[in-house]
Design a protein around this motif. Structure first.
Motif, PDB file in Angstrom:
ATOM      1  N   GLN A  22       0.831  -1.195   0.000  1.00 52.93           N
ATOM      2  CA  GLN A  22       0.000   0.000   0.000  1.00 52.93           C
ATOM      3  C   GLN A  22       0.871   1.253   0.000  1.00 52.93           C
ATOM      4  O   GLN A  22       1.936   1.275   0.610  1.00 52.93           O
ATOM      5  CB  GLN A  22      -0.910   0.021   1.227  1.00 52.93           C
ATOM      6  N   ARG A  24       0.633   4.660   1.439  1.00 56.44           N
ATOM      7  CA  ARG A  24      -0.136   5.454   2.392  1.00 56.44           C
ATOM      8  C   ARG A  24       0.409   6.877   2.465  1.00 56.44           C
ATOM      9  O   ARG A  24       1.623   7.077   2.529  1.00 56.44           O
ATOM     10  CB  ARG A  24      -0.088   4.802   3.783  1.00 56.44           C
ATOM     11  N   ASP A  26       1.303   9.169   4.578  1.00 55.07           N
ATOM     12  CA  ASP A  26       1.621   9.333   5.988  1.00 55.07           C
ATOM     13  C   ASP A  26       2.805  10.278   6.140  1.00 55.07           C
ATOM     14  O   ASP A  26       3.229  10.936   5.181  1.00 55.07           O
ATOM     15  CB  ASP A  26       1.920   7.975   6.625  1.00 55.07           C
ATOM     16  N   ARG A  61       6.039   4.577  -4.245  1.00 54.24           N
ATOM     17  CA  ARG A  61       5.969   5.677  -3.276  1.00 54.24           C
ATOM     18  C   ARG A  61       6.590   6.946  -3.865  1.00 54.24           C
ATOM     19  O   ARG A  61       6.083   8.055  -3.645  1.00 54.24           O
ATOM     20  CB  ARG A  61       6.672   5.289  -1.976  1.00 54.24           C
ATOM     21  N   LYS A  64       4.073   8.514  -6.157  1.00 49.47           N
ATOM     22  CA  LYS A  64       3.018   9.212  -5.428  1.00 49.47           C
ATOM     23  C   LYS A  64       3.542  10.522  -4.857  1.00 49.47           C
ATOM     24  O   LYS A  64       2.846  11.555  -4.903  1.00 49.47           O
ATOM     25  CB  LYS A  64       2.489   8.325  -4.297  1.00 49.47           C
ATOM     26  N   GLU A 104       0.255  -7.136   3.550  1.00 46.19           N
ATOM     27  CA  GLU A 104       1.231  -6.794   2.507  1.00 46.19           C
ATOM     28  C   GLU A 104       2.284  -7.892   2.391  1.00 46.19           C
ATOM     29  O   GLU A 104       2.638  -8.313   1.280  1.00 46.19           O
ATOM     30  CB  GLU A 104       1.897  -5.460   2.838  1.00 46.19           C
TER      31      GLU A 104
END
Length: 269
Positions: A22, A24, A26, A61, A64, A104
């Motif tokens: 995932q 995320r 954060d 990541r 993103k 995961e």
């Protein structure tokens, strides 16, 4: 292996199919976004070219973070890999990450296990392992275990988590159901799992290891029903019982001498 480096637009990138990790939004991702805004992308994304597009193997990541930073062009390193090789590299490139959810890890291990199997490794289907025992664990599971510094049996438990429905798997990720009970529950069929999840939500209670094993035994004989699950989950678990402990010196104020010896002051109900 020879690499080709290019700069490509984010619109040309595709996520890896069934990517198990995932992304995320954060604190760590926000820190990565800030770093990219200040210094750019230090490490190129690893991709492979499929037709006129690029499939991300490592760098979801970073992609993103670039989107959040409104950076459109990113450096990539293009590798020439077949499907199984790409899966193995994708899984391995993320296993070092901290705070990975059990789900995961479960899907990552299963994807790598399947990829190694396709490459011709000796394999015994994980659904058979419960009967044949750890002595006959797959070479692929042993290989993954050695790389991860754990046991083949632990890899087997994680892979079995992928047979849980999303609701139960979420409870595992939330640490409301531990890994070993979750492994036992993974042998319930879809209908039985839905039934179990319904009762868990109604009672706000999750099964212990002994209860999970009990449910599995009943399920294998097709004798597991909602009433049995309900009655079993209503049972108070030993670690849930509240105990009141009082010092003997305090109790002597209220009881005759000799009644409050250590051997007689275990629990006050």
């Amino acid at each position: 292996m020879e690499y080709v480096y290019e700069v490509v637009n984010l619109q040309q990138l595709d996520e890896f199919p069934n990517h198990p990790y995932q992304v995320r939004i954060d604190e760590d991702l926000r820190n990565l976004q800030k770093s990219i805004m200040e210094r750019g992308v230090d490490e190129p994304l690893i991709v492979r070219k499929i037709d006129d597009r690029y499939q991300i193997i490592s760098g979801h990541r970073r992609m993103k973070a670039c989107q959040l930073a409104e950076i459109n062009d990113v450096p990539v390193r293009i590798v020439n890999l077949n499907d199984d090789e790409a899966v193995i590299m994708m899984v391995d490139s993320n296993l070092h990450r901290r705070k990975l959810l059990k789900s995961e890890l479960a899907f990552a291990y299963r994807m790598k296990n399947d990829a190694l199997k396709h490459q011709g490794k000796k394999f015994i289907d994980e659904t058979t392992l419960d009967q044949v025992g750890p002595k006959y664990l797959t070479h692929t599971a042993k290989h993954i275990a050695e790389e991860q510094g754990t046991s083949p049996s632990q890899i087997k438990r994680y892979i079995r988590l992928t047979y849980l429905n999303k609701g139960l798997l979420d409870l595992v990720d939330e640490e409301r159901i531990a890994l070993t009970p979750a492994y036992e529950l993974s042998f319930l069929n879809d209908k039985q799992q839905e039934m179990l999840l319904k009762v868990i939500e109604e009672l706000d209670a999750t099964p212990s290891l002994s209860q999970a094993k009990f449910f599995k035994e009943l399920a294998q004989d097709d004798e597991l029903d909602e009433e049995t699950i309900y009655d079993e989950l209503l049972q108070e678990k030993p670690n849930q019982k509240e105990k009141l402990k009082l010092e003997a010196s305090k109790l002597r104020q209220y009881f005759p001498r000799g009644l409050c010896d250590k051997k007689d002051t275990n629990t006050v109900q």
